[in-house]
Write a protein that holds these residues in place. Structure first.
Motif, short mmCIF file in Angstrom:
data_model
loop_
_atom_site.label_atom_id
_atom_site.label_comp_id
_atom_site.label_asym_id
_atom_site.label_seq_id
_atom_site.Cartn_x
_atom_site.Cartn_y
_atom_site.Cartn_z
N LEU A 160 34.93 27.50 46.61
CA LEU A 160 35.80 27.17 47.74
C LEU A 160 36.54 25.86 47.51
CD1 LEU A 160 33.46 28.08 50.75
CD2 LEU A 160 35.41 29.38 49.89
N ARG A 161 35.86 24.91 46.90
CA ARG A 161 36.48 23.60 46.66
C ARG A 161 37.59 23.71 45.61
NH1 ARG A 161 32.28 20.78 44.70
NH2 ARG A 161 31.42 20.60 46.79
N GLU A 162 37.32 24.41 44.53
CA GLU A 162 38.28 24.48 43.43
C GLU A 162 39.48 25.37 43.75
OE1 GLU A 162 35.40 23.50 39.61
OE2 GLU A 162 36.17 25.55 39.85
N THR A 163 39.30 26.32 44.65
CA THR A 163 40.41 27.17 45.05
C THR A 163 41.12 26.65 46.31
OG1 THR A 163 38.87 28.57 46.31
CG2 THR A 163 39.39 29.25 44.05
N MET A 164 40.68 25.49 46.79
CA MET A 164 41.27 24.85 47.98
C MET A 164 41.14 25.73 49.23
SD MET A 164 42.24 21.89 47.00
CE MET A 164 43.34 21.35 48.32
N LEU A 165 40.11 26.55 49.27
CA LEU A 165 39.89 27.37 50.45
C LEU A 165 39.13 26.60 51.54
CD1 LEU A 165 39.03 30.81 48.84
CD2 LEU A 165 40.99 30.29 50.31
N GLN A 166 38.39 25.58 51.11
CA GLN A 166 37.72 24.72 52.08
C GLN A 166 38.38 23.35 52.04
OE1 GLN A 166 33.54 23.99 51.49
NE2 GLN A 166 33.45 22.56 53.21
N CYS A 167 39.26 23.12 52.97
CA CYS A 167 39.99 21.85 53.02
C CYS A 167 40.55 21.67 54.42
CB CYS A 167 41.11 21.83 51.98
SG CYS A 167 42.36 23.10 52.23
N GLU A 168 41.21 20.56 54.65
CA GLU A 168 41.76 20.27 55.97
C GLU A 168 42.84 21.27 56.35
OE1 GLU A 168 43.06 16.28 56.13
OE2 GLU A 168 41.07 15.41 55.83
N VAL A 169 43.57 21.79 55.37
CA VAL A 169 44.66 22.72 55.66
C VAL A 169 44.12 24.03 56.21
CG1 VAL A 169 46.59 24.02 54.68
CG2 VAL A 169 46.15 21.69 53.92
N THR A 170 43.07 24.58 55.58
CA THR A 170 42.53 25.85 56.03
C THR A 170 41.64 25.68 57.26
OG1 THR A 170 40.57 25.66 54.61
CG2 THR A 170 42.52 26.73 53.68
N GLY A 171 41.07 24.49 57.42
CA GLY A 171 40.19 24.25 58.57
C GLY A 171 38.79 24.83 58.41
N LEU A 172 38.49 25.38 57.23
CA LEU A 172 37.16 25.95 56.99
C LEU A 172 36.17 24.81 56.78
CD1 LEU A 172 35.50 28.59 56.45
CD2 LEU A 172 35.96 28.20 54.02
N THR A 173 35.15 24.76 57.62
CA THR A 173 34.16 23.69 57.53
C THR A 173 33.02 24.08 56.60
OG1 THR A 173 32.82 24.50 59.38
CG2 THR A 173 34.68 23.04 59.91
N ARG A 174 32.22 23.09 56.19
CA ARG A 174 31.06 23.36 55.34
C ARG A 174 30.07 24.27 56.07
NH1 ARG A 174 28.27 21.19 50.83
NH2 ARG A 174 26.42 22.50 50.59
N ARG A 175 29.92 24.04 57.36
CA ARG A 175 28.99 24.87 58.15
C ARG A 175 29.45 26.32 58.16
NH1 ARG A 175 27.71 24.11 64.62
NH2 ARG A 175 26.04 25.65 64.77
N GLU A 176 30.75 26.55 58.36
CA GLU A 176 31.29 27.91 58.36
C GLU A 176 31.15 28.55 56.99
OE1 GLU A 176 34.75 27.56 61.79
OE2 GLU A 176 35.15 26.84 59.76
N ALA A 177 31.36 27.75 55.94
CA ALA A 177 31.23 28.27 54.57
C ALA A 177 29.81 28.73 54.30
CB ALA A 177 31.64 27.20 53.57
N CYS A 178 28.83 27.96 54.77
CA CYS A 178 27.43 28.34 54.59
C CYS A 178 27.10 29.59 55.38
CB CYS A 178 26.51 27.19 55.02
SG CYS A 178 26.61 25.74 53.96
#
Length: 196
Positions: free
Chosen positions: A156-174
């Motif tokens: 998620l980090r390397e593909t920029m899927l979890q960032c401020e732009v997408t709004g995906l939080t670490r909690r949601e990712a887990c």
């Protein structure tokens, strides 16, 4: 059941300062010449987290402290205290998307011909991507390599899927990671990119 009817605990009490330590610990002499017990060093890799049973026990301990010990006049039993904690504290705090029917989600959004066509178009990309982030450690001999939580977060980090732009939080990712772990293979006729 015995706990609810007020049965006394049979746990061994901790030794007082006047009682000798019977545990297998080393000792050293203090400046006054007395033998002072020294606890064994914490071993690296020792389990420090809670398993599911421990997690449940923690919840009921909180329930007893909050709704029985702190409110003795209500004469509640642990099951009533537990229900109050679950209804009034835990359920309101958990987002609705965490309480979902995984099978329904998959039938309505994943197991579709149109979705499968996109997976097929990008099959090689998905395969290469999966192979990049799978864990190299096997849980047991003969086990299939899988993406673990750290690999998922790295993806998620390397593909920029979890960032401020997408709004995906670490909690949601887990949460996504845990609910997406397949308990069964995909339905016949759908390949999900050849990764099932």
């Amino acid at each position: 059941a015995g706990f609810e009817h007020g049965t006394t605990s049979t746990a061994t009490p901790l030794p007082t300062h006047s009682e000798p330590f019977t545990t297998n610990v080393q000792s050293k002499r203090s400046t006054s010449g007395e033998q002072v017990p020294v606890p064994p060093p914490v071993q690296r890799g020792a389990k420090k987290g809670l398993d599911r049973v421990g997690f449940i026990e923690c919840i009921i301990r909180v329930a007893v402290l909050k709704y029985i010990t702190a409110e003795p006049g209500h004469n509640r039993v642990p099951s009533q205290a537990l229900e109050k904690v679950l209804k009034e504290h835990i359920k309101p705090a958990i987002p609705s998307r965490a309480i979902l029917d995984v099978s329904e989600f998959r039938k309505e959004r994943l197991y579709l011909t149109s979705t499968d066509q996109v997976f097929e178009e990008y099959k090689q990309l998905l395969t290469d991507c999966y192979n990049k982030y799978i864990s190299q450690k096997l849980s047991y001999a003969g086990a299939r390599k899988r993406i673990n939580m750290s690999g998922w977060v790295l993806f998620l980090r390397e593909t920029m899927l979890q960032c401020e732009v997408t709004g995906l939080t670490r909690r949601e990712a887990c949460l996504i990671f845990h609910v997406s772990r397949m308990a069964a293979s995909t339905p016949e006729g759908l390949s999900t990119g050849g990764l099932s």
